[in-house]
Each structure stands twice: as C-alpha cells, then as structure tokens.
Design a protein around this motif. Structure first.
Motif, PDB file in Angstrom:
ATOM      1  N   ILE A   9      96.250   5.204 107.273  1.00  0.00           N
ATOM      2  CA  ILE A   9      96.009   4.943 108.697  1.00  0.00           C
ATOM      3  C   ILE A   9      94.770   4.064 108.858  1.00  0.00           C
ATOM      4  O   ILE A   9      94.782   3.065 109.587  1.00  0.00           O
ATOM      5  N   GLY A  10      93.704   4.430 108.163  1.00  0.00           N
ATOM      6  CA  GLY A  10      92.490   3.623 108.203  1.00  0.00           C
ATOM      7  C   GLY A  10      92.693   2.251 107.585  1.00  0.00           C
ATOM      8  O   GLY A  10      92.107   1.260 108.032  1.00  0.00           O
ATOM      9  N   VAL A  11      93.534   2.170 106.539  1.00  0.00           N
ATOM     10  CA  VAL A  11      93.789   0.885 105.882  1.00  0.00           C
ATOM     11  C   VAL A  11      94.508  -0.069 106.833  1.00  0.00           C
ATOM     12  O   VAL A  11      94.188  -1.264 106.888  1.00  0.00           O
ATOM     13  N   VAL A  12      95.483   0.438 107.584  1.00  0.00           N
ATOM     14  CA  VAL A  12      96.173  -0.402 108.571  1.00  0.00           C
ATOM     15  C   VAL A  12      95.159  -0.958 109.569  1.00  0.00           C
ATOM     16  O   VAL A  12      95.178  -2.152 109.899  1.00  0.00           O
ATOM     17  N   ASN A  13      94.256  -0.121 110.034  1.00  0.00           N
ATOM     18  CA  ASN A  13      93.257  -0.583 111.004  1.00  0.00           C
ATOM     19  C   ASN A  13      92.301  -1.602 110.395  1.00  0.00           C
ATOM     20  O   ASN A  13      91.882  -2.547 111.069  1.00  0.00           O
ATOM     21  N   LEU A  14      91.963  -1.417 109.113  1.00  0.00           N
ATOM     22  CA  LEU A  14      91.120  -2.405 108.441  1.00  0.00           C
ATOM     23  C   LEU A  14      91.859  -3.738 108.308  1.00  0.00           C
ATOM     24  O   LEU A  14      91.269  -4.806 108.513  1.00  0.00           O
ATOM     25  N   ALA A  15      93.141  -3.679 107.954  1.00  0.00           N
ATOM     26  CA  ALA A  15      93.933  -4.906 107.826  1.00  0.00           C
ATOM     27  C   ALA A  15      93.994  -5.651 109.150  1.00  0.00           C
ATOM     28  O   ALA A  15      93.927  -6.889 109.191  1.00  0.00           O
ATOM     29  N   ARG A  16      94.124  -4.901 110.233  1.00  0.00           N
ATOM     30  CA  ARG A  16      94.124  -5.525 111.559  1.00  0.00           C
ATOM     31  C   ARG A  16      92.757  -6.143 111.864  1.00  0.00           C
ATOM     32  O   ARG A  16      92.663  -7.247 112.407  1.00  0.00           O
ATOM     33  N   PRO A  58      97.275  -9.797 106.807  1.00  0.00           N
ATOM     34  CA  PRO A  58      98.634  -9.297 106.976  1.00  0.00           C
ATOM     35  C   PRO A  58      99.315  -8.867 105.688  1.00  0.00           C
ATOM     36  O   PRO A  58     100.242  -8.054 105.721  1.00  0.00           O
ATOM     37  N   SER A  59      98.887  -9.395 104.528  1.00  0.00           N
ATOM     38  CA  SER A  59      99.558  -9.035 103.271  1.00  0.00           C
ATOM     39  C   SER A  59      99.404  -7.559 102.930  1.00  0.00           C
ATOM     40  O   SER A  59     100.197  -7.007 102.163  1.00  0.00           O
ATOM     41  N   ILE A  60      98.397  -6.888 103.519  1.00  0.00           N
ATOM     42  CA  ILE A  60      98.170  -5.466 103.273  1.00  0.00           C
ATOM     43  C   ILE A  60      99.101  -4.605 104.127  1.00  0.00           C
ATOM     44  O   ILE A  60      99.446  -3.482 103.760  1.00  0.00           O
ATOM     45  N   PRO A  71     103.110 -14.182 106.258  1.00  0.00           N
ATOM     46  CA  PRO A  71     103.442 -15.484 105.667  1.00  0.00           C
ATOM     47  C   PRO A  71     103.547 -15.393 104.148  1.00  0.00           C
ATOM     48  O   PRO A  71     102.694 -14.824 103.473  1.00  0.00           O
ATOM     49  N   GLY A  72     104.631 -15.939 103.610  1.00  0.00           N
ATOM     50  CA  GLY A  72     104.799 -15.990 102.159  1.00  0.00           C
ATOM     51  C   GLY A  72     105.363 -14.739 101.534  1.00  0.00           C
ATOM     52  O   GLY A  72     105.607 -14.713 100.326  1.00  0.00           O
ATOM     53  N   TRP A  73     105.605 -13.695 102.315  1.00  0.00           N
ATOM     54  CA  TRP A  73     106.107 -12.442 101.745  1.00  0.00           C
ATOM     55  C   TRP A  73     107.513 -12.644 101.169  1.00  0.00           C
ATOM     56  O   TRP A  73     108.383 -13.208 101.812  1.00  0.00           O
ATOM     57  N   GLY A  74     107.706 -12.169  99.947  1.00  0.00           N
ATOM     58  CA  GLY A  74     109.039 -12.198  99.348  1.00  0.00           C
ATOM     59  C   GLY A  74     109.461 -13.534  98.778  1.00  0.00           C
ATOM     60  O   GLY A  74     110.593 -13.698  98.340  1.00  0.00           O
ATOM     61  N   ASN A  75     108.538 -14.521  98.759  1.00  0.00           N
ATOM     62  CA  ASN A  75     108.937 -15.816  98.206  1.00  0.00           C
ATOM     63  C   ASN A  75     108.605 -15.952  96.726  1.00  0.00           C
ATOM     64  O   ASN A  75     108.758 -17.018  96.134  1.00  0.00           O
ATOM     65  N   GLY A  76     108.095 -14.837  96.129  1.00  0.00           N
ATOM     66  CA  GLY A  76     107.826 -14.824  94.693  1.00  0.00           C
ATOM     67  C   GLY A  76     106.473 -15.390  94.313  1.00  0.00           C
ATOM     68  O   GLY A  76     106.142 -15.447  93.129  1.00  0.00           O
ATOM     69  N   VAL A  77     105.692 -15.822  95.282  1.00  0.00           N
ATOM     70  CA  VAL A  77     104.381 -16.374  94.970  1.00  0.00           C
ATOM     71  C   VAL A  77     103.330 -15.288  95.124  1.00  0.00           C
ATOM     72  O   VAL A  77     103.123 -14.770  96.215  1.00  0.00           O
ATOM     73  N   PRO A  78     102.627 -14.886  94.037  1.00  0.00           N
ATOM     74  CA  PRO A  78     101.605 -13.856  94.156  1.00  0.00           C
ATOM     75  C   PRO A  78     100.481 -14.325  95.050  1.00  0.00           C
ATOM     76  O   PRO A  78     100.102 -15.495  95.025  1.00  0.00           O
ATOM     77  N   GLN A  79      99.946 -13.415  95.872  1.00  0.00           N
ATOM     78  CA  GLN A  79      98.861 -13.779  96.776  1.00  0.00           C
ATOM     79  C   GLN A  79      97.604 -12.966  96.558  1.00  0.00           C
ATOM     80  O   GLN A  79      96.549 -13.302  97.059  1.00  0.00           O
ATOM     81  N   ASN A  80      97.680 -11.874  95.803  1.00  0.00           N
ATOM     82  CA  ASN A  80      96.535 -10.971  95.726  1.00  0.00           C
ATOM     83  C   ASN A  80      95.329 -11.576  95.060  1.00  0.00           C
ATOM     84  O   ASN A  80      94.208 -11.162  95.271  1.00  0.00           O
ATOM     85  N   GLY A  81      95.528 -12.579  94.203  1.00  0.00           N
ATOM     86  CA  GLY A  81      94.364 -13.195  93.574  1.00  0.00           C
ATOM     87  C   GLY A  81      93.756 -14.278  94.416  1.00  0.00           C
ATOM     88  O   GLY A  81      92.723 -14.834  94.087  1.00  0.00           O
TER      89      GLY A  81
END
Length: 374
Positions: free
Chosen positions: A206-213, A218-220, A362-372
């Motif tokens: 719950i707190g993580v969603v609020n931090l992402a906002r 959005p990737s979180i 944006p970019g979700w599911g297109n196979g391109v890693p974003q976390n780095g």
C-alpha cells in the motif's frame, strides 16, 4: 568531612551581549514564522511543527542530540541537535533553509562555553528524520541500502525526504531498490519468494503504491497494485507507519484493486485451464494416457482452488497437477509442452497487467528491461 561546594562560573560581558542579541532575534522572528508562507510548512501526511495549546513540551532526541552540534532541527515535538554543515553540504534545500533567519538559543558546547544554535522547524515526522540523520552521520555514502536489507520505513523516509530535500544519492538508491523488487521484468518478479521484500509487512505494498505515485514511477505500479489486490479485505486496514499513522490507498487506486481482483483471478484461472487442455503434444509417445492425465489435472484443480485463488499467478507450481503417486504421468514431450503452455500463459497475463489494473506503463511487456535505467 565538609560538604563539597561548587562555584558557578561568572558569565562574561561578551556572553551577556550574545544572550541579549539572541533574545532580540527570538522576539523579532517568532511573529515572522507564525505568519510565514514557508514551503516547509506541512502538506497532507506530514507532521505539523507549529505549536498549539495541546502540543506536548519539546523533548531531546536520545539518539541525535550531539553536544557539539551546530543546529537544532525540530520535527513535531522532538528536537535534534545535529551538524549544520553536514546536511547543508549534501542538500541544496537544507543549505537554503539554513541560510534563512531563524530563532537561536545558546547551547553548551563544553563545560565552560556555549554557542548559538539556530532552531529550525521542519514539517517532517521525527521517525522519518531519524532515518535520514542515521544515513549521513556515519560519513559512508557510497551505498545507503546496498549492503543492508532496508525496512519499508527506511526506504519510505529516504524517498520522501530525499526527494523533498534533494538528497540525490539517497533518493536514487532507494528508488532503484524499489524497482529491483517491484520489477517490470517477469523473470525477476517470478523468482521472488514473497510479495514484498524480506522482513517487510505484507501490507507494505500500500505504501509502495503511494510512493510510486509520489515520484511518478509507473513501472512499479503493476506489481505493487497486484500485491494490494491479493491482500483481499485486508487492504481496508491500510499500512501503519512508524509514527503510528495509517497510510491508505487513494480512492482511485482502491477502486482499481477491487475491480482488478476479479479480473486478474479470472485471467489466471483461464490460463491454467488452457495450460491443461487435453490436446497432447504432436510428438506424444502415449497419446491416450497423456490425454487422460491432462484431463485429470483439470479435475484436480478443485482441490487446489485455495492456492489458485490466493497465490501469485506468476509463481504457481502447476506441474504437480500432472503427478499421481508422486510421479509425473505424462510423457517427456507432453510434460515439456505443458511447461511451454504455462510459460506462454504467464507471459500473456504479465503483458496484460497494466490493462487489468487500469494503469499506463510505457514500455511494459515489450521485452525491454527498464529496472537498470536511470
């Protein structure tokens, strides 16, 4: 034996002058701070540093009251005596804040001397501020979170106050920590043993969603919201913060979770049924037997319904449905086919997560890693 007496040192004329000057500063600035439009006054969810009739008397923080400290920070009713330069050197916001005029008071620096310490009110909770001071007091800033298993409260404080005071290294490392767990990479997410990082409460999502906002990350959101969905009715209890307050989802995100609860489970169960349809592999070596086992797997789903409804759809161990008497009863070709079907269904469900949760990533599911990425 005669009683021992002590003699108080006489104050010098210079110290008297300093005291009088500080008293004058106190009187002239108090009204300014009462009427100030300072950006450091609290926003929603922050502690209000301004005194009121019911406020308890200020108390010194037992951990951060350094006898040689040069500034006093006041969070709620807790006073921290810390080092002005240490914070100002790392934060342009603190530097600008400390450059403003603040009431001061004399504080002893040793047995014989006292120094004027500016008293700066902050719209932060003492629990959050304490995490920030711990991070900087050691002087080791190469890795704030890398060598430890940070708590949710620590990461939350690092992100909220790191963003507010432009403590960039602290903020960036904490942001990347969140992204490394609440990943946009299916393989990374599926390997996690728990919904939340180790030692975090189950409702920390719950707190993580609020931090992402808050930080517009959005990737979180998909994995954090999915974690909230599987809290079921416990989602209404919110997430209790370190200061005792309860953090809840916004009405919009709460509605998303209620709507997605049914949709994600339906999509997951539909994928399981497609995985175990009785069409055998083209290379099957025992077609009739394998077809029966696959059909029997669907019948076994009823006994595994609790796990199917409450477990993560990306971590379900479905191969057990092919077993009888502890052994997999399909041929090697059909067993591999089932595993490939399961992998395909999970990938398709993963690609649909933003849609099911009604968020744009944006970019979700297109196979391109974003976390780095930065």
């Amino acid at each position: 034996m005669s009683a021992r007496t002590t003699r108080k040192r006489a104050r010098t004329e210079a110290e008297d002058a300093v005291k009088q000057e500080l008293d004058a500063v106190d009187a002239s600035t108090a009204a300014q701070h009462r009427d100030s439009d300072s950006p450091f006054l609290p926003t929603v969810g922050e502690c209000d540093p301004r005194p009121n009739d019911a406020a308890p008397a200020p108390e010194r923080d037992p951990e951060f009251w350094f006898s040689d400290g040069t500034i006093i920070l006041v969070a709620k009713n807790v006073e921290f005596r810390f080092y002005r330069a240490l914070l100002a050197d790392r934060s342009p916001v603190f530097k600008a804040l400390f450059a403003e005029q603040h009431p001061s008071r004399l504080e002893p620096i040793d047995e014989h001397h006292a120094i004027p310490c500016p008293v700066v009110p902050l719209a932060d909770c003492p629990e959050d501020l304490r995490h920030i001071l711990r991070a900087y007091v050691s002087g080791k800033q190469t890795s704030f979170v890398g060598a430890t298993k940070p708590s949710f409260n620590q990461i939350s404080a690092f992100i909220r106050l790191g963003r507010k005071y432009e403590l960039n290294e602290l903020y960036e490392q904490s942001r990347k920590f969140l992204k490394s767990h609440y990943s946009n990479d299916l393989e990374v997410w599926a390997k996690h043993t728990y919904w939340e990082p180790p030692n975090w409460a189950g409702n920390a999502c719950i707190g993580v969603v609020n931090l992402a906002r808050l930080i517009n990350e959005p990737s979180i959101l998909p994995t954090a919201l999915l974690s909230c969905v599987y809290l079921d009715d416990l989602i209404m209890n919110g997430c209790r913060r370190e200061d005792g307050s309860v953090e809840s989802l916004s009405d919009e995100d709460l509605a998303r979770c209620f709507k997605a609860s049914r949709a994600t489970r339906q999509a997951s169960l539909a994928g399981v049924m497609r995985t175990f349809r009785d069409t055998v592999s083209p290379a099957c070596s025992k077609e009739k037997s394998c077809a029966l086992v696959l059909g029997g797997a669907l019948q076994k789903m009823e006994t595994h319904m609790e796990l199917l409804m409450t477990g993560s759809p990306f971590r379900l161990e479905l191969k057990n449905l092919l077993k009888r008497d502890g052994k997999v009863r399909t041929c090697a070709s059909c067993t591999a086919m089932v595993e490939e079907r399961m992998k395909k269904e999970r990938a398709e469900l993963w690609a649909r997560l933003p849609e099911l949760l009604d968020v744009e990533v944006p970019g979700w599911g297109n196979g391109v890693p974003q976390n780095g990425a930065a």
